[in-house]
Design an enzyme around this catalytic site. Structure first.
Site, mmCIF file in Angstrom:
data_model
loop_
_atom_site.group_PDB
_atom_site.id
_atom_site.type_symbol
_atom_site.label_atom_id
_atom_site.label_comp_id
_atom_site.label_asym_id
_atom_site.label_seq_id
_atom_site.Cartn_x
_atom_site.Cartn_y
_atom_site.Cartn_z
ATOM 1 N N SER A 1 0.837 -1.195 0.000
ATOM 2 C CA SER A 1 0.000 0.000 0.000
ATOM 3 C C SER A 1 0.880 1.256 0.000
ATOM 4 C CB SER A 1 -0.968 -0.053 1.190
ATOM 5 O OG SER A 1 -1.964 0.937 1.109
ATOM 6 N N HIS B 1 -8.342 -4.944 -0.598
ATOM 7 C CA HIS B 1 -7.044 -4.371 -0.233
ATOM 8 C C HIS B 1 -6.449 -5.049 1.000
ATOM 9 C CE1 HIS B 1 -3.866 -1.451 -0.488
ATOM 10 N NE2 HIS B 1 -4.096 -0.998 0.731
ATOM 11 N N ASP C 1 -9.085 -4.318 -6.076
ATOM 12 C CA ASP C 1 -8.464 -3.452 -5.067
ATOM 13 C C ASP C 1 -8.428 -2.013 -5.595
ATOM 14 O OD1 ASP C 1 -6.835 -2.050 -3.324
ATOM 15 O OD2 ASP C 1 -5.291 -3.585 -3.216
#
Length: 218
Positions: A120, A198, A186
């Protein structure tokens, strides 16, 4: 050249901000992993947004899986020291810390095979290191030209730059030694809107997939 790379760094930050507006990453407790002196392999991993200090859930699973795939070789791990907060300009701070550590390892443990990884916002940290060769927008510690002699592989998960068409696999320098994974739907790394996706990198088996790819390069 400097202006172009500065724009790229700002673009990565903007991608993180846009993606993160769609979700809040769950906070998951994970211990800080400590590398022994000059291990055979070392993973430098940047955790995701709002995770507590350490490797994070995805990073921890990735390192554990990699350790099971490299025979008797030792695997150290370094957790990138940065806020991983909703102040996404701190991506540059993470990139500086990661790059400083990578360069320390290059200088002091030249025989250690280095692996870079992030999840991320942490993937954006690795993007900056891999894509920006000059200082700019708060990034002050670019990797030296000989870094590819030491960095064997890169693995990122839920990478915001993939959403804007710049996955690490497209890098002319790192593409062949990179794996850039995005779970279907995602919103951080694709045009999807499946927010729970995610958080699915460990149960989906993608951390194992990445570990298998990386082990093949070590």
């Amino acid at each position: 050249m400097i202006d172009l790379d500065t724009r790229r760094l700002k673009g990565l930050v903007a991608a993180v901000v846009t993606a993160a507006a769609m979700l809040v990453a769950p906070a998951v407790t994970a211990p800080v992993a400590a590398a022994q002196d000059c291990p055979d392999i070392e993973v430098t991993f940047a955790r995701g947004t709002d995770e507590p200090p350490g490797l994070g859930r995805v990073g921890g699973a990735f390192v554990d899986s990699l350790r099971g795939r490299v025979g008797g070789r030792s695997v150290g791990a370094y957790a990138v020291n940065y806020p991983a907060s909703f102040d996404f300009l701190q991506v540059a701070a993470g990139a500086n810390d990661a790059s400083d550590h990578i360069q320390y390892m290059m200088n002091n443990c030249p025989n250690t095979r280095l692996v870079l990884g992030g999840y991320s916002q942490g993937a954006a940290v690795i993007d900056v290191i891999a894509a920006v060769p000059v200082p700019g927008a708060g990034f002050t510690a670019p990797l030296p030209p000989n870094a590819p002699d030491h960095v064997a592989a890169i693995a990122v998960f839920g990478n915001p730059s993939a959403k804007i068409g710049l996955p690490l696999t497209s890098s002319p320098v790192w593409g062949g030694r990179s794996i850039d994974l995005c779970t279907p739907g995602d919103p951080v790394c694709s045009g999807g809107n499946d927010v729970p996706a995610h958080s699915n990198y460990v149960p989906s088996g993608m951390t194992d997939q990445a570990a298998g790819f990386v082990a093949g390069l070590l």
